[in-house]
Design a protein around this motif. Structure first.
Motif, short mmCIF file in Angstrom:
data_model
loop_
_atom_site.label_atom_id
_atom_site.label_comp_id
_atom_site.label_asym_id
_atom_site.label_seq_id
_atom_site.Cartn_x
_atom_site.Cartn_y
_atom_site.Cartn_z
N PHE A 78 0.83 -1.21 0.00
CA PHE A 78 0.00 0.00 0.00
C PHE A 78 0.87 1.26 0.00
O PHE A 78 0.62 2.20 -0.75
CB PHE A 78 -0.92 0.01 1.21
CG PHE A 78 -1.72 1.28 1.34
CD1 PHE A 78 -2.85 1.48 0.54
CD2 PHE A 78 -1.36 2.27 2.23
CE1 PHE A 78 -3.58 2.65 0.64
CE2 PHE A 78 -2.09 3.44 2.34
CZ PHE A 78 -3.21 3.63 1.54
N ASN A 79 1.90 1.27 0.82
CA ASN A 79 2.78 2.45 0.86
C ASN A 79 3.52 2.64 -0.46
O ASN A 79 3.77 3.77 -0.87
CB ASN A 79 3.79 2.30 2.00
CG ASN A 79 4.66 3.52 2.15
OD1 ASN A 79 4.22 4.59 2.51
ND2 ASN A 79 5.95 3.35 1.87
N ALA A 80 3.86 1.52 -1.12
CA ALA A 80 4.51 1.62 -2.43
C ALA A 80 3.60 2.35 -3.42
O ALA A 80 4.06 3.19 -4.20
CB ALA A 80 4.86 0.23 -2.95
N GLY A 81 2.30 2.02 -3.40
CA GLY A 81 1.36 2.71 -4.28
C GLY A 81 1.08 4.13 -3.82
O GLY A 81 0.92 5.05 -4.63
N PHE A 82 1.04 4.34 -2.51
CA PHE A 82 0.72 5.66 -1.96
C PHE A 82 1.84 6.67 -2.20
O PHE A 82 1.59 7.85 -2.42
CB PHE A 82 0.45 5.52 -0.46
CG PHE A 82 -0.23 6.71 0.15
CD1 PHE A 82 -1.60 6.89 0.04
CD2 PHE A 82 0.51 7.66 0.85
CE1 PHE A 82 -2.22 7.99 0.59
CE2 PHE A 82 -0.11 8.76 1.41
CZ PHE A 82 -1.48 8.93 1.28
N GLN A 83 3.10 6.21 -2.16
CA GLN A 83 4.24 7.12 -2.28
C GLN A 83 4.78 7.21 -3.71
O GLN A 83 5.69 8.01 -3.95
CB GLN A 83 5.37 6.63 -1.35
CG GLN A 83 5.00 6.50 0.11
CD GLN A 83 4.85 7.84 0.81
OE1 GLN A 83 5.15 8.88 0.25
NE2 GLN A 83 4.37 7.81 2.05
N VAL A 84 4.24 6.43 -4.62
CA VAL A 84 4.78 6.42 -5.98
C VAL A 84 4.57 7.77 -6.65
O VAL A 84 3.58 8.47 -6.40
CB VAL A 84 4.10 5.30 -6.81
CG1 VAL A 84 2.64 5.63 -7.11
CG2 VAL A 84 4.86 5.07 -8.12
N LYS A 85 5.55 8.15 -7.46
CA LYS A 85 5.43 9.38 -8.25
C LYS A 85 4.47 9.10 -9.41
O LYS A 85 4.84 8.51 -10.42
CB LYS A 85 6.80 9.79 -8.79
CG LYS A 85 7.84 10.09 -7.72
CD LYS A 85 7.53 11.36 -6.96
CE LYS A 85 8.64 11.69 -5.97
NZ LYS A 85 8.35 12.90 -5.19
N LYS A 86 3.24 9.54 -9.23
CA LYS A 86 2.18 9.15 -10.17
C LYS A 86 2.41 9.68 -11.57
O LYS A 86 2.08 9.02 -12.56
CB LYS A 86 0.83 9.63 -9.62
CG LYS A 86 0.42 8.95 -8.33
CD LYS A 86 -0.89 9.48 -7.82
CE LYS A 86 -0.74 10.90 -7.31
NZ LYS A 86 0.18 10.99 -6.14
N LYS A 87 2.96 10.88 -11.68
CA LYS A 87 3.18 11.45 -13.00
C LYS A 87 4.13 10.59 -13.82
O LYS A 87 3.86 10.26 -14.99
CB LYS A 87 3.73 12.88 -12.87
CG LYS A 87 3.90 13.59 -14.20
CD LYS A 87 4.38 15.02 -14.00
CE LYS A 87 4.56 15.72 -15.34
NZ LYS A 87 5.05 17.12 -15.16
#
Length: 346
Positions: free
Chosen positions: A97-106
């Motif tokens: 979850f943290n991997a998805g939450f902290q990922v640079k979405k752009k």
């Protein structure tokens, strides 16, 4: 979950008459002391690119395993022992979850097609090659007890790669493209491998034909997209609830609690529906960071960002520390009949 009873032998916590008896407290204190040592040593080695908390935890776990093994006179190398349920239900979800939450979405979605190409199609190619190679190799060396499901399961398991070590030597700011591709491929690769494994286990592969291959492909696509949609829906639902009810006017604690619980609920629902919990909670984290996070108060934004990262960090350190100890698990060495340990302990 079990504990080492004064180091010589283990009991089950469920069977113990008192959960917080002396031996339990001693085992927990020792393990948490090792966790603290990992954090402190990792901080001191922050400037060294060849060392980090993960390597520190592995080495400390290995050293602790040696000490326990010597003190227990070869009976065990563990301070604590836990089963796979603890890993999949409590340690893995916060990390993903943290991997998805902290990922640079752009960067992630900008390179999403490349990530999918390597993470999905690359994993499928690897799955096919490893399965075929395992079939030919095992037949050649005389192993004939495995069936087609076993070979495909081996291919699905070994096609999963770990990009943690690679990411340690990359800088997200200096090489954003390479970092996002390697990071995204690592997550999608793990999810794809699990989906492939579940698809293989759910089908009857005793007679393989074109229809069976299509069913395998259909099961894979169903698990992949259904898991993703479930994570997206859970993230959007949390954003809608928080924005509509505006929890922040009364308490920021409720906002943080709702985000945590709904993220975990999405993972558990995916497992309940026999989907990929990893894929679900990963995309739930991405959606929450993009929509839910911007609908909470400023204090909740700071709290969630650091709380999720902290929980993930502790879970990762716990896993690496335990892996170091587990490397010297005397029971596994005996069962595998590894020559030196086997003959020295029998």
């Amino acid at each position: 979950m079990g504990f080492l009873d004064a180091i010589p032998h283990k009991h089950s916590l469920q069977d113990s008459s008192s959960f917080l008896n002396t031996t339990t407290v001693i085992a927990l204190c020792l393990f948490f002391a090792l966790l603290c040592a990992c954090i402190v040593i990792g901080h001191l080695l922050e400037e060294h690119r060849w060392a980090n908390e993960s390597i520190t935890a592995l080495l400390l776990g290995l050293c602790a395993g040696v000490v326990v093994l010597l003190v227990s006179k070869g009976r065990s190398s563990k301070i604590l022992a836990f089963n796979e349920d603890l890993f999949f239900l409590y340690l893995l979800p916060p990390i993903i979850f943290n991997a998805g939450f902290q990922v640079k979405k752009k960067q992630f979605f900008k390179n999403f097609s490349i990530i999918l190409m390597f993470g999905v199609f690359g994993t499928i190619i690897s799955f096919c090659l490893i399965s075929a190679g395992a079939f030919l190799l095992f037949k050649k060396i005389g192993i004939t007890t495995l069936n087609i499901e076993d070979y495909l399961a081996v291919g699905a398991i070994l096609s999963a790669t770990d990009s943690v070590c690679t990411l340690q030597v990359l800088n997200q700011e200096e090489t954003p493209f390479l970092y996002s591709v390697v990071f995204g491929e690592g997550v999608v690769n793990d999810a794809t491998s699990i989906v492939l494994y579940n698809a293989v286990q759910s089908l009857d592969l005793s007679n393989i034909d074109a229809l069976t291959a299509l069913k395998l492909l259909g099961t894979f696509l169903y698990l992949f997209f259904t898991s993703t949609i479930l994570g997206v829906v859970a993230g959007l639902l949390s954003a809608y609830i928080i924005k509509t009810l505006y929890f922040g006017r009364h308490s920021t604690d409720r906002e943080v609690a709702l985000m945590m619980i709904m993220a975990y609920l999405s993972y558990m629902l995916a497992e309940l529906l026999s989907l990929s919990g990893i894929l679900t909670i990963f995309f739930c984290g991405i959606v929450m960071s993009h929509y839910t996070w911007h609908n909470v108060t400023e204090s909740s934004r700071i709290t969630t960002k650091h709380a999720f990262a902290t929980i993930s960090f502790i879970a990762e350190t716990f896993i690496f520390l335990y892996v170091g100890m587990d490397a010297l698990d005397i029971d596994k060495w005996r069962s595998s009949k590894a020559r030196y340990f086997y003959y020295c302990t029998t």
